[in-house]
Design an enzyme around this catalytic site. Structure first.
Site, PDB file in Angstrom:
ATOM      1  N   LYS A  54      13.411  41.224  -5.513  1.00  0.00           N
ATOM      2  CA  LYS A  54      12.390  40.364  -6.131  1.00  0.00           C
ATOM      3  C   LYS A  54      11.095  40.463  -5.344  1.00  0.00           C
ATOM      4  O   LYS A  54      11.113  40.562  -4.125  1.00  0.00           O
ATOM      5  CB  LYS A  54      12.917  38.924  -6.106  1.00  0.00           C
ATOM      6  CG  LYS A  54      11.933  37.854  -6.453  1.00  0.00           C
ATOM      7  CD  LYS A  54      12.501  36.448  -6.218  1.00  0.00           C
ATOM      8  CE  LYS A  54      12.156  35.898  -4.851  1.00  0.00           C
ATOM      9  NZ  LYS A  54      12.648  34.552  -4.597  1.00  0.00           N
ATOM     10  N   ARG A  62      11.036  27.149   4.453  1.00  0.00           N
ATOM     11  CA  ARG A  62      10.503  28.440   4.007  1.00  0.00           C
ATOM     12  C   ARG A  62       9.197  28.793   4.704  1.00  0.00           C
ATOM     13  O   ARG A  62       8.764  29.927   4.664  1.00  0.00           O
ATOM     14  CB  ARG A  62      10.345  28.441   2.470  1.00  0.00           C
ATOM     15  CG  ARG A  62      11.693  28.560   1.753  1.00  0.00           C
ATOM     16  CD  ARG A  62      11.587  28.271   0.271  1.00  0.00           C
ATOM     17  NE  ARG A  62      11.341  26.853   0.038  1.00  0.00           N
ATOM     18  CZ  ARG A  62      11.204  26.307  -1.158  1.00  0.00           C
ATOM     19  NH1 ARG A  62      11.275  27.059  -2.224  1.00  0.00           N
ATOM     20  NH2 ARG A  62      11.001  25.016  -1.291  1.00  0.00           N
ATOM     21  N   GLN A  63       8.565  27.802   5.355  1.00  0.00           N
ATOM     22  CA  GLN A  63       7.371  28.111   6.175  1.00  0.00           C
ATOM     23  C   GLN A  63       7.861  28.158   7.626  1.00  0.00           C
ATOM     24  O   GLN A  63       7.576  27.274   8.438  1.00  0.00           O
ATOM     25  CB  GLN A  63       6.293  27.033   5.976  1.00  0.00           C
ATOM     26  CG  GLN A  63       4.973  27.312   6.690  1.00  0.00           C
ATOM     27  CD  GLN A  63       4.148  28.438   6.071  1.00  0.00           C
ATOM     28  OE1 GLN A  63       4.211  28.660   4.874  1.00  0.00           O
ATOM     29  NE2 GLN A  63       3.386  29.160   6.883  1.00  0.00           N
ATOM     30  N   ASP A 100       0.810  -1.220   0.000  1.00  0.00           N
ATOM     31  CA  ASP A 100       0.000   0.000   0.000  1.00  0.00           C
ATOM     32  C   ASP A 100       0.844   1.272   0.000  1.00  0.00           C
ATOM     33  O   ASP A 100       0.329   2.374   0.155  1.00  0.00           O
ATOM     34  CB  ASP A 100      -0.942   0.003   1.213  1.00  0.00           C
ATOM     35  CG  ASP A 100      -0.187  -0.136   2.525  1.00  0.00           C
ATOM     36  OD1 ASP A 100       1.065  -0.109   2.493  1.00  0.00           O
ATOM     37  OD2 ASP A 100      -0.835  -0.260   3.580  1.00  0.00           O
TER      38      ASP A 100
HETATM   39  C1  R5P Z   1      13.199  31.883  -1.450  1.00  0.00           C
HETATM   40  O1  R5P Z   1      13.332  32.945  -0.831  1.00  0.00           O
HETATM   41  C2  R5P Z   1      14.382  31.038  -1.813  1.00  0.00           C
HETATM   42  O2  R5P Z   1      15.571  31.573  -1.331  1.00  0.00           O
HETATM   43  C3  R5P Z   1      14.474  30.883  -3.321  1.00  0.00           C
HETATM   44  O3  R5P Z   1      14.707  32.138  -3.910  1.00  0.00           O
HETATM   45  C4  R5P Z   1      13.228  30.277  -3.875  1.00  0.00           C
HETATM   46  O4  R5P Z   1      12.848  29.150  -3.156  1.00  0.00           O
HETATM   47  C5  R5P Z   1      13.409  29.908  -5.329  1.00  0.00           C
HETATM   48  O5  R5P Z   1      12.192  29.435  -5.817  1.00  0.00           O
HETATM   49  P1  R5P Z   1      11.932  29.329  -7.353  1.00  0.00           P
HETATM   50  O6  R5P Z   1      13.060  28.547  -7.949  1.00  0.00           O
HETATM   51  O7  R5P Z   1      10.624  28.571  -7.446  1.00  0.00           O
HETATM   52  O8  R5P Z   1      11.800  30.704  -7.904  1.00  0.00           O
END
Ligand code: R5P
Length: 290
Positions: A190, A97-98, A40
């Site tokens: 960004k 990241r969370q 499973d």
């Molecule tokens: C986010 O702040 C990380 O440092 C990376 O910039 C991010 O995870 C990159 O994600 P992606 O390749 O999807 O743009």
């Protein structure tokens, strides 16, 4: 507690290439574990006898999700093994990241992971965890090791003239790499719209005729990197290299990254782009703990 005379390495299935390199760096035995799946899809793990009284390094990156579950099962198996100590090494700490609640009601996912990992661990090592805040979720010893020197070695061998961070958060990485290589570094700004879309502000950069490396901790969809590369190409960079510690390369990332002349990632997440190993940096951190 330091390590005794005999240190053994146990690798989960996500981190075998790095574990082999580390085993060679530290002259430490690599113990094979038994892993399989039930019909499973549930995971089965078993650690062999022979780790009683030993100091163990359990190495497992936690991407994709089933590797996180495998880590938890391996820790549970080891908890009854009679080992002397357990150090958990998580080269790529997923959910990093969370690391906070961005909206009310969200899980602090990296805290949830930390709370389970530390149950059976004397200490934890990560490599370039997305935000150091994650380390504060461990009540015990949790240390982060920088893999940026590994990327710097690759860039130096490939004649990189300048290092660029694709966003402000990565500027600390670009600074480390630029300073190690003794080349200039800069950063872009960004704005993330959603998981798949970013907007990067155009900024005048002194890159005409230069070989430039764009450095980040993670490449996921490749959107962040590709956006930076387009700015560099418009401004006359001779070549652009994408460099990251953790290369996930999800959902069409390879197509998006075709704007780069070269792509390099480390072996915290294994892929065909894992062209440098962070084993020397990890070995040095382990020796400091001994
Ligand atoms: C986010 O702040 C990380 O440092 C990376 O910039 C991010 O995870 C990159 O994600 P992606 O390749 O999807 O743009």
């Amino acid at each position: 507690m330091g390590f005794g005379d005999s240190l053994k390495i146990i690798s989960g299935s996500a981190s075998l290439p790095l574990s082999r390199q580390l085993s060679a760096e530290l002259s430490a035995d690599l113990v094979e574990v038994e892993l399989s799946e039930f019909a499973d899809g549930e995971l089965y793990v078993r650690v062999p006898d022979g780790v009683e009284g030993e100091d163990l390094l359990l190495i497992q990156s936690t991407y994709p999700n089933d590797k996180l579950l495998e880590l938890f099962l391996l820790q549970d198996a080891l908890s009854d093994s009679g080992m002397r100590s357990l150090t958990v090494v998580i080269p790529y700490f997923a959910y990093g990241r969370q690391d906070k609640r961005f909206s009310e009601g969200e899980a602090i996912s990296s805290r949830a992971v930390a709370r389970r990992v530390e149950v059976d661990a004397a200490r934890v090592l990560t490599i370039d965890v997305h935000d150091k805040r994650v380390l504060s979720y461990f009540a015990g010893v949790a240390l982060d090791v920088s893999g940026m020197p590994a990327l710097s070695r690759y860039f130096a061998e490939n004649g990189i003239d300048m290092v660029l961070a694709p966003d402000e958060n990565a500027s600390r990485h670009a600074k480390v790499v630029g300073d190690l290589m003794k080349v200039p570094w800069d950063f872009l700004k960004k704005k993330r719209i959603d998981s798949w879309t970013v907007e990067t502000e155009e900024k005048a950069l002194d890159v005409k005729g230069l070989d430039v490396a764009v450095v980040d901790d993670v490449i996921s969809t490749g959107g962040t990197m590709a956006s930076a590369a387009r700015i560099l190409s418009r401004q006359g960079a001779r070549s652009v290299v994408a460099g990251c510690i953790h290369g996930l390369f999800v959902g069409g990332a390879e197509e998006r990254l075709k704007v780069f002349d070269d792509i390099v990632a480390t072996d915290t997440v294994s892929s065909s782009y894992s062209k440098v190993s962070v084993a020397p940096e990890l070995a040095a951190a382990v020796r400091r703990l001994s």
